[in-house]
Design a protein around this motif. Structure first.
Motif, short mmCIF file in Angstrom:
data_model
loop_
_atom_site.label_atom_id
_atom_site.label_comp_id
_atom_site.label_asym_id
_atom_site.label_seq_id
_atom_site.Cartn_x
_atom_site.Cartn_y
_atom_site.Cartn_z
N UNK A 242 0.84 -1.20 0.00
CA UNK A 242 0.00 0.00 0.00
C UNK A 242 0.87 1.25 0.00
N UNK A 243 0.49 2.20 -0.85
CA UNK A 243 1.27 3.44 -0.95
C UNK A 243 0.85 4.42 0.14
N UNK A 244 1.84 5.03 0.77
CA UNK A 244 1.57 6.06 1.78
C UNK A 244 1.24 7.37 1.06
N UNK A 245 0.63 8.33 1.74
CA UNK A 245 0.37 9.64 1.11
C UNK A 245 1.64 10.27 0.55
N UNK A 246 2.77 10.14 1.28
CA UNK A 246 4.03 10.71 0.81
C UNK A 246 4.49 10.03 -0.48
N UNK A 247 4.35 8.71 -0.54
CA UNK A 247 4.75 7.96 -1.73
C UNK A 247 3.87 8.34 -2.93
N UNK A 248 2.56 8.46 -2.69
CA UNK A 248 1.64 8.85 -3.77
C UNK A 248 2.00 10.22 -4.35
N UNK A 249 2.22 11.18 -3.46
CA UNK A 249 2.54 12.55 -3.90
C UNK A 249 3.84 12.57 -4.69
N UNK A 250 4.84 11.85 -4.19
CA UNK A 250 6.13 11.82 -4.85
C UNK A 250 6.05 11.17 -6.23
N UNK A 251 5.26 10.08 -6.33
CA UNK A 251 5.07 9.41 -7.62
C UNK A 251 4.33 10.32 -8.59
N UNK A 252 3.29 11.01 -8.11
CA UNK A 252 2.53 11.93 -8.97
C UNK A 252 3.41 13.05 -9.50
N UNK A 253 4.25 13.61 -8.63
CA UNK A 253 5.16 14.70 -9.03
C UNK A 253 6.12 14.22 -10.12
N UNK A 254 6.66 13.00 -9.95
CA UNK A 254 7.60 12.47 -10.94
C UNK A 254 6.88 12.11 -12.24
N UNK A 255 5.67 11.55 -12.15
CA UNK A 255 4.93 11.15 -13.35
C UNK A 255 4.56 12.35 -14.22
N UNK A 256 4.31 13.49 -13.60
CA UNK A 256 4.01 14.70 -14.38
C UNK A 256 5.18 15.06 -15.29
N UNK A 257 6.39 14.86 -14.79
CA UNK A 257 7.59 15.13 -15.59
C UNK A 257 7.86 13.99 -16.56
N UNK A 258 7.73 12.77 -16.08
CA UNK A 258 8.01 11.60 -16.93
C UNK A 258 7.11 11.58 -18.16
N UNK A 259 5.85 12.00 -17.99
CA UNK A 259 4.90 11.99 -19.10
C UNK A 259 5.26 12.98 -20.21
N UNK A 260 6.13 13.93 -19.90
CA UNK A 260 6.56 14.91 -20.92
C UNK A 260 7.79 14.42 -21.68
N UNK A 261 8.39 13.34 -21.20
CA UNK A 261 9.62 12.84 -21.83
C UNK A 261 9.30 11.93 -23.01
N UNK A 262 10.14 12.02 -24.03
CA UNK A 262 9.97 11.19 -25.22
C UNK A 262 10.80 9.91 -25.06
N UNK A 263 10.19 8.94 -24.37
CA UNK A 263 10.93 7.69 -24.09
C UNK A 263 10.13 6.49 -24.60
N UNK A 264 10.86 5.47 -25.02
CA UNK A 264 10.23 4.27 -25.55
C UNK A 264 10.42 3.10 -24.58
N UNK A 265 9.97 3.31 -23.35
CA UNK A 265 10.08 2.28 -22.33
C UNK A 265 8.95 2.44 -21.32
N UNK A 266 8.54 1.31 -20.74
CA UNK A 266 7.50 1.35 -19.71
C UNK A 266 8.08 1.55 -18.32
N UNK A 267 9.40 1.67 -18.23
CA UNK A 267 10.08 1.81 -16.94
C UNK A 267 9.58 3.04 -16.19
N UNK A 268 9.40 2.89 -14.88
CA UNK A 268 8.97 4.04 -14.07
C UNK A 268 10.08 5.06 -13.96
N UNK A 269 11.30 4.58 -13.70
CA UNK A 269 12.43 5.50 -13.55
C UNK A 269 13.34 5.46 -14.77
N UNK A 270 13.56 6.64 -15.35
CA UNK A 270 14.30 6.78 -16.60
C UNK A 270 15.72 7.27 -16.33
#
Length: 311
Positions: A192-220
């Motif tokens: 289960x994700x803690x509130x801190x983990x959720x917020x941190x993942x959301x913050x990173x995903x906002x940036x990751x979604x703007x990247x032009x990458x050809x991988x499903x990896x969470x961390x680039x």
């Protein structure tokens, strides 16, 4: 990747571990290394040449000539010549024992499993090194400017993942409330994700979604591929140094220790729950996190009603 040193019997066994037991690449690599090192030792002790790094001479007939004394001689060599720790020696013994067990019970190639009598050395229980709550906060503050790195450190400290588990995370493993982790032996568990983990993942995903990458990896990584375990280790080391902590004693794995310790210490988490979160096969492994810090020991001693009796 298979070593250039090969032994048909060992490879047959490792194939069984992959296909039937679902063992990880790292486990296979360790078993291969241990077994080939053992056979190399036996062959050298008998002045049997190893031609072109090929262990084809290690056949069933050769296996049957190996004695329990040969096995103990190898472990003694590991201790005296290689200065191998008790933990490393124990792992090599397990590798030998499991291989002999396979030869007898699965492959039916030998009648007697002499390795059954092989005893493992007593491994001293060490209190795992971990960060205090204050040190953990300092570490998180240091990486705030990098959403990716902050997310990595936050997941370590909140979800108690192994290094390999974190580096191999894919986007589809991240749910709204749950992280699906593929652990040792390809076993799946949910955290289960803690509130801190959720917020941190959301913050990173906002940036990751703007990247032009050809991988499903969470961390680039910098070269737009999936991040490596070495890169994650370097990220942790960078912020450990920035936080004024000791990089020799605090590693990515120690952040997993920290998360488990903080859960146990502040959350009154039961052993079974902690075992499930950490993905331990045996609860005995989980019990190393039940260590008590010195302040708690001091408090326990001082709780004795005679502690304040001066006369």
């Amino acid at each position: 990747m298979q070593s250039n040193k090969t032994c048909p019997l060992v490879e047959q066994y490792l194939g069984y571990l992959v296909v039937i037991k679902g063992r990880s690449e790292n486990t296979i690599k360790e078993y291969r290394t241990d077994l080939l090192m053992f056979f190399n030792f036996i062959m050298l002790s008998r002045n049997t040449p190893i031609i072109n790094n090929n262990f084809a001479a290690v056949n069933v007939e050769f296996i049957k000539t190996i004695s329990l004394n040969d096995m103990y001689s190898f472990i003694a060599y590991c201790q005296t010549e290689l200065q191998a720790s008790a933990g490393t020696r124990a792992r090599k013994i397990v590798s030998i024992r499991q291989f002999w067990k396979y030869l007898k019970t699965k492959a039916n190639l030998i009648e007697n499993n002499i390795a059954d009598e092989l005893e493992t050395p007593k491994i001293p229980k060490r209190i795992p090194k971990y960060l205090s709550l204050e040190e953990s906060v300092r570490l998180l503050i240091q990486c705030q400017k990098s959403p990716r790195d902050h997310c990595i450190i936050t997941i370590f400290l909140n979800c108690a993942l192994r290094l390999s588990e974190l580096a191999s995370l894919n986007i589809e493993q991240v749910g709204n409330d749950v992280l699906t982790v593929i652990g040792k032996g390809n076993k799946e568990r949910k955290i289960f994700l803690t509130p801190a983990a959720k917020k941190s993942i959301n913050n990173w995903m906002q940036i990751r979604n703007t990247l032009n990458v050809n991988t499903k990896a969470l961390f680039i990584s910098r070269n737009s591929g999936q991040i490596t375990t070495r890169a994650v280790q370097n990220i942790v080391k960078k912020y450990v140094l920035a936080a004024g902590l000791d990089p020799k004693t605090i590693s990515a794995h120690k952040l997993r220790h920290t998360a488990a310790t903080l859960m146990y210490k502040y959350g009154r988490v039961g052993m079974r729950s902690l075992q499930l979160i950490l993905g331990h096969e045996s609860i005995a492994t989980t019990e190393i996190y039940t260590h008590i810090d010195e302040k708690q020991l001091q408090s326990a001693v001082n709780s004795n009603p005679l502690a304040m009796m001066f006369n």
